[in-house]
Scaffold this motif. Structure first.
Motif, PDB file in Angstrom:
ATOM      1  N   UNK A   3       0.867  -1.181   0.000  1.00 48.31           N
ATOM      2  CA  UNK A   3       0.000   0.000   0.000  1.00 48.31           C
ATOM      3  C   UNK A   3       0.900   1.224   0.000  1.00 48.31           C
ATOM      4  N   UNK A   4       0.885   1.995  -1.083  1.00 49.11           N
ATOM      5  CA  UNK A   4       1.744   3.168  -1.219  1.00 49.11           C
ATOM      6  C   UNK A   4       0.931   4.411  -0.846  1.00 49.11           C
ATOM      7  N   UNK A   5       1.391   5.105   0.193  1.00 50.92           N
ATOM      8  CA  UNK A   5       0.696   6.291   0.692  1.00 50.92           C
ATOM      9  C   UNK A   5       0.802   7.457  -0.295  1.00 50.92           C
ATOM     10  N   UNK A   6       0.054   8.507  -0.035  1.00 47.82           N
ATOM     11  CA  UNK A   6       0.043   9.715  -0.873  1.00 47.82           C
ATOM     12  C   UNK A   6       1.414  10.373  -0.920  1.00 47.82           C
ATOM     13  N   UNK A   7       1.653  11.101  -2.012  1.00 48.02           N
ATOM     14  CA  UNK A   7       2.891  11.866  -2.159  1.00 48.02           C
ATOM     15  C   UNK A   7       2.883  13.036  -1.185  1.00 48.02           C
ATOM     16  N   UNK A  22       9.017  15.784   0.663  1.00 46.81           N
ATOM     17  CA  UNK A  22       9.810  14.582   0.893  1.00 46.81           C
ATOM     18  C   UNK A  22      10.131  13.902  -0.426  1.00 46.81           C
ATOM     19  N   UNK A  23      11.291  13.266  -0.505  1.00 45.91           N
ATOM     20  CA  UNK A  23      11.636  12.496  -1.702  1.00 45.91           C
ATOM     21  C   UNK A  23      11.146  11.056  -1.580  1.00 45.91           C
ATOM     22  N   UNK A  24      10.584  10.717  -0.438  1.00 42.98           N
ATOM     23  CA  UNK A  24      10.112   9.363  -0.161  1.00 42.98           C
ATOM     24  C   UNK A  24       8.600   9.267  -0.304  1.00 42.98           C
ATOM     25  N   UNK A  25       8.149   8.028  -0.474  1.00 35.49           N
ATOM     26  CA  UNK A  25       6.736   7.716  -0.270  1.00 35.49           C
ATOM     27  C   UNK A  25       6.700   6.678   0.833  1.00 35.49           C
ATOM     28  N   UNK A  26       5.726   6.805   1.711  1.00 38.47           N
ATOM     29  CA  UNK A  26       5.561   5.790   2.741  1.00 38.47           C
ATOM     30  C   UNK A  26       4.921   4.569   2.098  1.00 38.47           C
ATOM     31  N   UNK A  27       5.530   3.428   2.307  1.00 44.57           N
ATOM     32  CA  UNK A  27       5.060   2.181   1.713  1.00 44.57           C
ATOM     33  C   UNK A  27       4.769   1.210   2.844  1.00 44.57           C
ATOM     34  N   UNK A  28       3.529   0.763   2.902  1.00 43.61           N
ATOM     35  CA  UNK A  28       3.125  -0.196   3.920  1.00 43.61           C
ATOM     36  C   UNK A  28       3.229  -1.596   3.327  1.00 43.61           C
ATOM     37  N   UNK A  43      12.167   1.162  -4.011  1.00 42.14           N
ATOM     38  CA  UNK A  43      10.837   0.561  -3.973  1.00 42.14           C
ATOM     39  C   UNK A  43      10.812  -0.880  -4.498  1.00 42.14           C
ATOM     40  N   UNK A  44      11.148  -1.080  -5.755  1.00 41.61           N
ATOM     41  CA  UNK A  44      11.033  -2.423  -6.333  1.00 41.61           C
ATOM     42  C   UNK A  44      11.930  -3.445  -5.637  1.00 41.61           C
ATOM     43  N   UNK A  45      13.224  -3.150  -5.392  1.00 43.72           N
ATOM     44  CA  UNK A  45      14.044  -4.152  -4.704  1.00 43.72           C
ATOM     45  C   UNK A  45      13.494  -4.532  -3.323  1.00 43.72           C
ATOM     46  N   UNK A  46      13.021  -3.535  -2.560  1.00 48.61           N
ATOM     47  CA  UNK A  46      12.505  -3.818  -1.213  1.00 48.61           C
ATOM     48  C   UNK A  46      11.233  -4.655  -1.284  1.00 48.61           C
ATOM     49  N   UNK A  47      10.322  -4.273  -2.158  1.00 52.37           N
ATOM     50  CA  UNK A  47       9.062  -5.013  -2.283  1.00 52.37           C
ATOM     51  C   UNK A  47       9.334  -6.450  -2.727  1.00 52.37           C
ATOM     52  N   UNK A  80      -1.525   9.015  -7.617  1.00 48.00           N
ATOM     53  CA  UNK A  80      -0.465   9.072  -8.632  1.00 48.00           C
ATOM     54  C   UNK A  80       0.327   7.774  -8.773  1.00 48.00           C
ATOM     55  N   UNK A  81      -0.302   6.721  -9.244  1.00 44.01           N
ATOM     56  CA  UNK A  81       0.382   5.425  -9.364  1.00 44.01           C
ATOM     57  C   UNK A  81       1.697   5.520 -10.138  1.00 44.01           C
ATOM     58  N   UNK A  82       2.719   4.921  -9.553  1.00 44.22           N
ATOM     59  CA  UNK A  82       4.022   4.865 -10.186  1.00 44.22           C
ATOM     60  C   UNK A  82       4.829   6.143 -10.132  1.00 44.22           C
ATOM     61  N   UNK A  83       4.290   7.200  -9.554  1.00 49.03           N
ATOM     62  CA  UNK A  83       4.996   8.484  -9.488  1.00 49.03           C
ATOM     63  C   UNK A  83       5.629   8.672  -8.113  1.00 49.03           C
ATOM     64  N   UNK A  84       6.688   9.456  -8.101  1.00 49.39           N
ATOM     65  CA  UNK A  84       7.413   9.764  -6.869  1.00 49.39           C
ATOM     66  C   UNK A  84       7.613  11.266  -6.790  1.00 49.39           C
ATOM     67  N   UNK A  85       7.796  11.800  -5.596  1.00 53.36           N
ATOM     68  CA  UNK A  85       8.017  13.239  -5.466  1.00 53.36           C
ATOM     69  C   UNK A  85       9.267  13.661  -6.239  1.00 53.36           C
ATOM     70  N   UNK A  86       9.275  14.858  -6.812  1.00 52.66           N
ATOM     71  CA  UNK A  86      10.467  15.327  -7.507  1.00 52.66           C
ATOM     72  C   UNK A  86      11.614  15.511  -6.517  1.00 52.66           C
ATOM     73  N   UNK A  87      12.762  15.044  -6.888  1.00 53.25           N
ATOM     74  CA  UNK A  87      13.947  15.196  -6.077  1.00 53.25           C
ATOM     75  C   UNK A  87      15.153  15.004  -6.963  1.00 53.25           C
TER      76      UNK A  87
END
Length: 79
Positions: A15-19, A23-29, A43-47, A67-74
């Motif tokens: 479950x990927x939380x909102x952007x 932050x350059x991160x997304x919280x991933x449950x 993301x992918x290696x950890x999952x 925003x599926x598949x998107x990450x904050x700009x950094x």
């Protein structure tokens, strides 16, 4: 009490939380492990370590709050 729906309540393994704008991160449950801040590159290696056979493109397995598949700009060098 927190209103966020995590994978334990929703049935999603991931479950990927909102952007978050600052932050350059997304919280991933990750079901059974809790919540982790992850960068795009992590993301992918950890999952896949937790769920080796997961289909990252299957919305029944990976739920994106927004925003599926998107990450904050950094950019490298930013704090």
């Amino acid at each position: 009490m927190e209103n966020a729906t995590g994978p334990d309540e929703s049935g999603y393994p991931v479950f990927v939380e909102s952007i978050e704008a600052d932050s350059r991160y997304r919280l991933v449950r990750l079901r059974g492990l809790g919540c982790e801040p992850l960068e795009r590159e992590e993301f992918e290696p950890r999952v896949r370590r937790v769920f080796p056979d997961i289909d990252l493109s299957d919305p029944a397995q990976v739920h994106w709050e927004d925003r599926p598949g998107q990450w904050p700009p950094w950019h490298p060098g930013e704090a």
